[in-house]
Scaffold this motif. Structure first.
Motif, PDB file in Angstrom:
ATOM      1  N   LEU A 117     -15.949 -15.183 -14.646  1.00 58.53           N
ATOM      2  CA  LEU A 117     -16.546 -13.889 -14.963  1.00 58.53           C
ATOM      3  C   LEU A 117     -16.646 -13.008 -13.725  1.00 58.53           C
ATOM      4  CD1 LEU A 117     -19.403 -14.954 -17.405  1.00 58.53           C
ATOM      5  CD2 LEU A 117     -17.097 -14.189 -17.944  1.00 58.53           C
ATOM      6  N   PHE A 118     -16.929 -13.613 -12.560  1.00 59.08           N
ATOM      7  CA  PHE A 118     -17.011 -12.840 -11.327  1.00 59.08           C
ATOM      8  C   PHE A 118     -15.631 -12.359 -10.877  1.00 59.08           C
ATOM      9  CE2 PHE A 118     -21.266 -14.700 -10.671  1.00 59.08           C
ATOM     10  CZ  PHE A 118     -21.942 -13.535 -10.329  1.00 59.08           C
ATOM     11  N   ASN A 119     -14.573 -13.017 -11.316  1.00 58.68           N
ATOM     12  CA  ASN A 119     -13.216 -12.602 -10.941  1.00 58.68           C
ATOM     13  C   ASN A 119     -12.796 -11.303 -11.622  1.00 58.68           C
ATOM     14  OD1 ASN A 119     -12.870 -14.746  -9.212  1.00 58.68           O
ATOM     15  ND2 ASN A 119     -11.916 -16.044 -10.758  1.00 58.68           N
ATOM     16  N   VAL A 120     -13.426 -10.954 -12.730  1.00 64.41           N
ATOM     17  CA  VAL A 120     -13.134  -9.705 -13.437  1.00 64.41           C
ATOM     18  C   VAL A 120     -14.159  -8.675 -12.975  1.00 64.41           C
ATOM     19  CG1 VAL A 120     -12.963  -8.579 -15.681  1.00 64.41           C
ATOM     20  CG2 VAL A 120     -12.214 -10.948 -15.408  1.00 64.41           C
ATOM     21  N   GLU A 121     -13.682  -7.592 -12.410  1.00 66.11           N
ATOM     22  CA  GLU A 121     -14.577  -6.584 -11.839  1.00 66.11           C
ATOM     23  C   GLU A 121     -15.512  -5.996 -12.904  1.00 66.11           C
ATOM     24  OE1 GLU A 121     -14.351  -2.354  -9.469  1.00 66.11           O
ATOM     25  OE2 GLU A 121     -12.595  -3.635  -9.505  1.00 66.11           O
ATOM     26  N   GLY A 122     -16.809  -6.062 -12.640  1.00 72.45           N
ATOM     27  CA  GLY A 122     -17.813  -5.487 -13.520  1.00 72.45           C
ATOM     28  C   GLY A 122     -18.172  -6.325 -14.732  1.00 72.45           C
ATOM     29  N   CYS A 123     -17.558  -7.478 -14.873  1.00 74.66           N
ATOM     30  CA  CYS A 123     -17.779  -8.288 -16.071  1.00 74.66           C
ATOM     31  C   CYS A 123     -19.210  -8.818 -16.140  1.00 74.66           C
ATOM     32  CB  CYS A 123     -16.785  -9.445 -16.101  1.00 74.66           C
ATOM     33  SG  CYS A 123     -16.877 -10.429 -17.608  1.00 74.66           S
ATOM     34  N   VAL A 124     -19.716  -9.324 -15.049  1.00 75.69           N
ATOM     35  CA  VAL A 124     -21.072  -9.868 -15.060  1.00 75.69           C
ATOM     36  C   VAL A 124     -22.088  -8.770 -15.365  1.00 75.69           C
ATOM     37  CG1 VAL A 124     -22.818 -11.029 -13.662  1.00 75.69           C
ATOM     38  CG2 VAL A 124     -20.443 -11.760 -13.520  1.00 75.69           C
ATOM     39  N   LEU A 125     -21.858  -7.586 -14.831  1.00 76.41           N
ATOM     40  CA  LEU A 125     -22.746  -6.457 -15.110  1.00 76.41           C
ATOM     41  C   LEU A 125     -22.675  -6.059 -16.589  1.00 76.41           C
ATOM     42  CD1 LEU A 125     -24.706  -4.361 -13.986  1.00 76.41           C
ATOM     43  CD2 LEU A 125     -22.740  -2.920 -13.482  1.00 76.41           C
ATOM     44  N   GLU A 126     -21.479  -6.043 -17.152  1.00 80.03           N
ATOM     45  CA  GLU A 126     -21.327  -5.723 -18.573  1.00 80.03           C
ATOM     46  C   GLU A 126     -22.063  -6.740 -19.449  1.00 80.03           C
ATOM     47  OE1 GLU A 126     -17.170  -5.534 -19.483  1.00 80.03           O
ATOM     48  OE2 GLU A 126     -16.805  -3.932 -18.044  1.00 80.03           O
ATOM     49  N   ILE A 127     -21.945  -8.009 -19.087  1.00 82.86           N
ATOM     50  CA  ILE A 127     -22.606  -9.056 -19.866  1.00 82.86           C
ATOM     51  C   ILE A 127     -24.115  -8.938 -19.717  1.00 82.86           C
ATOM     52  CG2 ILE A 127     -22.965 -11.556 -19.996  1.00 82.86           C
ATOM     53  CD1 ILE A 127     -19.980 -11.881 -19.525  1.00 82.86           C
ATOM     54  N   ALA A 128     -24.585  -8.654 -18.509  1.00 84.75           N
ATOM     55  CA  ALA A 128     -26.028  -8.486 -18.298  1.00 84.75           C
ATOM     56  C   ALA A 128     -26.560  -7.321 -19.122  1.00 84.75           C
ATOM     57  CB  ALA A 128     -26.319  -8.280 -16.815  1.00 84.75           C
ATOM     58  N   GLU A 142     -20.617  -3.210 -27.322  1.00 88.57           N
ATOM     59  CA  GLU A 142     -19.477  -2.292 -27.268  1.00 88.57           C
ATOM     60  C   GLU A 142     -19.045  -1.931 -25.852  1.00 88.57           C
ATOM     61  OE1 GLU A 142     -23.288  -0.234 -28.338  1.00 88.57           O
ATOM     62  OE2 GLU A 142     -22.048  -1.541 -29.541  1.00 88.57           O
ATOM     63  N   ASN A 143     -19.880  -2.182 -24.852  1.00 85.29           N
ATOM     64  CA  ASN A 143     -19.507  -1.863 -23.468  1.00 85.29           C
ATOM     65  C   ASN A 143     -18.712  -2.974 -22.791  1.00 85.29           C
ATOM     66  OD1 ASN A 143     -20.820   0.595 -23.671  1.00 85.29           O
ATOM     67  ND2 ASN A 143     -22.743  -0.224 -22.883  1.00 85.29           N
ATOM     68  N   VAL A 144     -18.570  -4.103 -23.450  1.00 84.24           N
ATOM     69  CA  VAL A 144     -17.815  -5.214 -22.876  1.00 84.24           C
ATOM     70  C   VAL A 144     -16.330  -4.932 -23.079  1.00 84.24           C
ATOM     71  CG1 VAL A 144     -17.415  -7.699 -22.947  1.00 84.24           C
ATOM     72  CG2 VAL A 144     -19.706  -6.794 -23.366  1.00 84.24           C
ATOM     73  N   GLU A 145     -15.610  -4.898 -21.979  1.00 85.46           N
ATOM     74  CA  GLU A 145     -14.185  -4.558 -22.031  1.00 85.46           C
ATOM     75  C   GLU A 145     -13.340  -5.785 -22.361  1.00 85.46           C
ATOM     76  OE1 GLU A 145     -13.138  -2.612 -18.416  1.00 85.46           O
ATOM     77  OE2 GLU A 145     -14.584  -0.998 -18.728  1.00 85.46           O
ATOM     78  N   ALA A 146     -12.078  -5.520 -22.694  1.00 87.96           N
ATOM     79  CA  ALA A 146     -11.168  -6.579 -23.122  1.00 87.96           C
ATOM     80  C   ALA A 146     -10.955  -7.627 -22.030  1.00 87.96           C
ATOM     81  CB  ALA A 146      -9.829  -5.978 -23.544  1.00 87.96           C
ATOM     82  N   ALA A 147     -10.822  -7.202 -20.771  1.00 90.01           N
ATOM     83  CA  ALA A 147     -10.595  -8.166 -19.687  1.00 90.01           C
ATOM     84  C   ALA A 147     -11.792  -9.106 -19.549  1.00 90.01           C
ATOM     85  CB  ALA A 147     -10.340  -7.433 -18.375  1.00 90.01           C
ATOM     86  N   CYS A 148     -12.970  -8.575 -19.714  1.00 89.14           N
ATOM     87  CA  CYS A 148     -14.181  -9.393 -19.637  1.00 89.14           C
ATOM     88  C   CYS A 148     -14.249 -10.349 -20.836  1.00 89.14           C
ATOM     89  CB  CYS A 148     -15.410  -8.500 -19.590  1.00 89.14           C
ATOM     90  SG  CYS A 148     -16.949  -9.381 -19.300  1.00 89.14           S
ATOM     91  N   CYS A 149     -13.868  -9.855 -21.997  1.00 88.62           N
ATOM     92  CA  CYS A 149     -13.844 -10.714 -23.181  1.00 88.62           C
ATOM     93  C   CYS A 149     -12.861 -11.864 -23.019  1.00 88.62           C
ATOM     94  CB  CYS A 149     -13.484  -9.901 -24.423  1.00 88.62           C
ATOM     95  SG  CYS A 149     -14.890  -9.015 -25.120  1.00 88.62           S
ATOM     96  N   LYS A 150     -11.702 -11.573 -22.418  1.00 84.58           N
ATOM     97  CA  LYS A 150     -10.726 -12.639 -22.179  1.00 84.58           C
ATOM     98  C   LYS A 150     -11.305 -13.697 -21.252  1.00 84.58           C
ATOM     99  CE  LYS A 150      -6.252 -10.498 -22.862  1.00 84.58           C
ATOM    100  NZ  LYS A 150      -4.983 -10.101 -22.235  1.00 84.58           N
ATOM    101  N   LEU A 187     -21.578 -12.887 -28.424  1.00 87.33           N
ATOM    102  CA  LEU A 187     -20.599 -12.213 -27.578  1.00 87.33           C
ATOM    103  C   LEU A 187     -19.196 -12.715 -27.869  1.00 87.33           C
ATOM    104  CD1 LEU A 187     -20.012 -10.197 -25.340  1.00 87.33           C
ATOM    105  CD2 LEU A 187     -20.452 -12.005 -23.681  1.00 87.33           C
ATOM    106  N   LYS A 188     -19.060 -14.012 -28.094  1.00 92.00           N
ATOM    107  CA  LYS A 188     -17.742 -14.583 -28.390  1.00 92.00           C
ATOM    108  C   LYS A 188     -17.196 -14.013 -29.703  1.00 92.00           C
ATOM    109  CE  LYS A 188     -14.938 -18.333 -27.593  1.00 92.00           C
ATOM    110  NZ  LYS A 188     -14.431 -18.849 -26.379  1.00 92.00           N
ATOM    111  N   ASP A 189     -18.025 -13.898 -30.718  1.00 88.38           N
ATOM    112  CA  ASP A 189     -17.585 -13.319 -31.994  1.00 88.38           C
ATOM    113  C   ASP A 189     -17.214 -11.850 -31.832  1.00 88.38           C
ATOM    114  OD1 ASP A 189     -17.924 -15.718 -33.277  1.00 88.38           O
ATOM    115  OD2 ASP A 189     -19.905 -15.220 -34.077  1.00 88.38           O
ATOM    116  N   ASN A 190     -17.980 -11.113 -31.027  1.00 89.41           N
ATOM    117  CA  ASN A 190     -17.656  -9.712 -30.779  1.00 89.41           C
ATOM    118  C   ASN A 190     -16.346  -9.601 -30.004  1.00 89.41           C
ATOM    119  OD1 ASN A 190     -18.555  -6.840 -30.841  1.00 89.41           O
ATOM    120  ND2 ASN A 190     -18.284  -7.109 -28.636  1.00 89.41           N
TER     121      ASN A 190
END
Length: 120
Positions: free
Chosen positions: A53-64, A73-81, A105-108
Motif C-alpha cells: 500500500l505504501f508503494n502506491v502514492e497516496g494509497c494509505v491516505l486514501e484508505i485512511a 469513491e476516493n480510492v483510486e484503481a491503483a490503490c484498489c489493485k 473496501l475489497k467489494d468496492n
C-alpha cells in the motif's frame, strides 16, 4: 575537607553507575506491546502487509480517509489493485479496530477494478 571530597566523589560515581546501569537494562528489555494488537512473535509481518500500500502514492491516505468517512469513491484503481493483492491474513492485523472495513473496501474495489477478486 577530605571527608567532603571523598563523599562528593563517591556520590558522583554512584550516580554515574546508576545512570549507566539503568540505560543498559532499558536496552535489554523488549518494547511494550498493546495486548491483542501486536502480540510478541507475531507470525504476520506487518511491514510486508503495509508495504504494497505504501508503494502506491497516496494509497494509505486514501484508505485512511475511507476508514474515517465511510466513503470509498476516493480510492483510486491503483490503490484498489494494491489492496486486492493483500493476503487476507494481514487484514485483522492491519485493521484491528474495524474488522468490517477490509471486506467493504475489497467489494468496492471489485467494482472499480473489474478483474479484482471479491472478498469470500
Amino acid at each position: 575537607m577530605g571527608t567532603k571530597t571523598f563523599l562528593s566523589i563517591s556520590l558522583m560515581v554512584s550516580l554515574c553507575a546508576a545512570i549507566f546501569v539503568s540505560q543498559g537494562v532499558a536496552h535489554m528489555q523488549t518494547p511494550p506491546t498493546v495486548p491483542g494488537l501486536f502480540p510478541p512473535g507475531l507470525p504476520i509481518d506487518l511491514v510486508k502487509c503495509w508495504s504494497s500500500l505504501f508503494n502506491v502514492e497516496g494509497c494509505v491516505l486514501e484508505i485512511a480517509k475511507s476508514i474515517f468517512s465511510g466513503k470509498f469513491e476516493n480510492v483510486e484503481a491503483a490503490c484498489c489493485k494494491a489492496f486486492s493483492t493483500l493476503d487476507a491474513n494481514c487484514w485483522p492485523h492491519m485493521f484491528p479496530l474495524n474488522p468490517f472495513f477490509p471486506p467493504l473496501l475489497k467489494d468496492n474495489c471489485a467494482r472499480i477494478v473489474p478483474n479484482s477478486p471479491t472478498h469470500n
